[in-house]
Design a protein around this motif. Structure first.
Motif, short mmCIF file in Angstrom:
data_model
loop_
_atom_site.label_atom_id
_atom_site.label_comp_id
_atom_site.label_asym_id
_atom_site.label_seq_id
_atom_site.Cartn_x
_atom_site.Cartn_y
_atom_site.Cartn_z
N SER A 39 10.73 9.79 0.56
CA SER A 39 10.25 8.95 1.66
C SER A 39 11.36 8.11 2.24
O SER A 39 11.47 7.94 3.47
CB SER A 39 9.10 8.07 1.17
N GLY A 69 2.52 1.64 -3.32
CA GLY A 69 1.50 2.00 -4.30
C GLY A 69 1.13 3.47 -4.20
O GLY A 69 1.03 4.16 -5.22
N ASP A 70 0.94 3.94 -2.98
CA ASP A 70 0.61 5.36 -2.78
C ASP A 70 1.74 6.26 -3.28
O ASP A 70 1.51 7.25 -3.97
CB ASP A 70 0.35 5.64 -1.30
N LEU A 71 2.97 5.91 -2.93
CA LEU A 71 4.12 6.70 -3.37
C LEU A 71 4.26 6.66 -4.88
O LEU A 71 4.55 7.67 -5.53
CB LEU A 71 5.40 6.22 -2.69
N MET A 76 1.89 6.22 -7.09
CA MET A 76 0.83 7.03 -7.69
C MET A 76 1.19 8.52 -7.65
O MET A 76 0.91 9.25 -8.59
CB MET A 76 -0.49 6.80 -6.96
N ARG A 77 1.81 8.94 -6.55
CA ARG A 77 2.22 10.35 -6.44
C ARG A 77 3.25 10.69 -7.50
O ARG A 77 3.23 11.77 -8.07
CB ARG A 77 2.75 10.65 -5.04
N LYS A 93 0.83 -1.20 0.00
CA LYS A 93 0.00 0.00 0.00
C LYS A 93 0.86 1.25 0.00
O LYS A 93 0.63 2.18 -0.77
CB LYS A 93 -0.95 0.01 1.20
N THR A 94 1.88 1.27 0.85
CA THR A 94 2.75 2.44 0.93
C THR A 94 3.45 2.68 -0.40
O THR A 94 3.47 3.81 -0.91
CB THR A 94 3.79 2.26 2.06
#
Length: 131
Positions: free
Chosen positions: A127, A107-109, A111-112, A104-105
């Motif tokens: 990050s 994936g979120d990064l 996407m950004r 999830k982490t």
């Protein structure tokens, strides 16, 4: 049938010779006696034991845990075997939860980065740098 060389035993078990030697060094497999002027001979029991160890490893058991499993097998102790398996299941569940959080982490990064949401440094690198 105790007439296999270490090479034949390793081949029958699907491992390298070094694996059998390592298992001997750490006490998972007994080293056969060396006959005078001859070669050590290995039997089917060694092949079965090596296969057992390798199957246990594919289920996530460490060599120490596998050693316990082998002692439970000899004692025919299903209760302790079950406890060890249940403990391993809890460890696997915890690893799965960790992997989901990591996914999830990332994936979120990702996407950004993909959406170009942030100007400046890459969110993934940032990050990792500022964690």
């Amino acid at each position: 049938m105790n007439d296999m060389t270490i090479g034949r035993a390793a081949n029958a078990a699907g491992v390298k010779i070094d694996t059998i030697r390592y298992y001997q060094r750490i006490g998972l497999i007994a080293e056969p006696l060396l006959p005078q002027g001859g070669q050590r001979k290995y039997g089917e029991a060694v092949v079965r034991r090596v296969k057992f160890i390798k199957r246990a490893q594919t289920l996530g058991f460490t060599l120490d845990e596998t050693s316990s499993l082998l002692s439970f097998e000899e004692a025919k102790n299903c209760c302790e075997t079950k406890e060890l398996a249940e403990h391993k299941i809890k460890e696997i569940d915890a690893r799965i939860a960790d992997l989901r959080r990591m996914k999830k982490t990332l994936g979120d990064l990702s996407m950004r980065c993909e959406n170009g949401v942030e100007a400046g440094p890459c969110p993934i690198i940032d990050s990792l740098t500022n964690a």
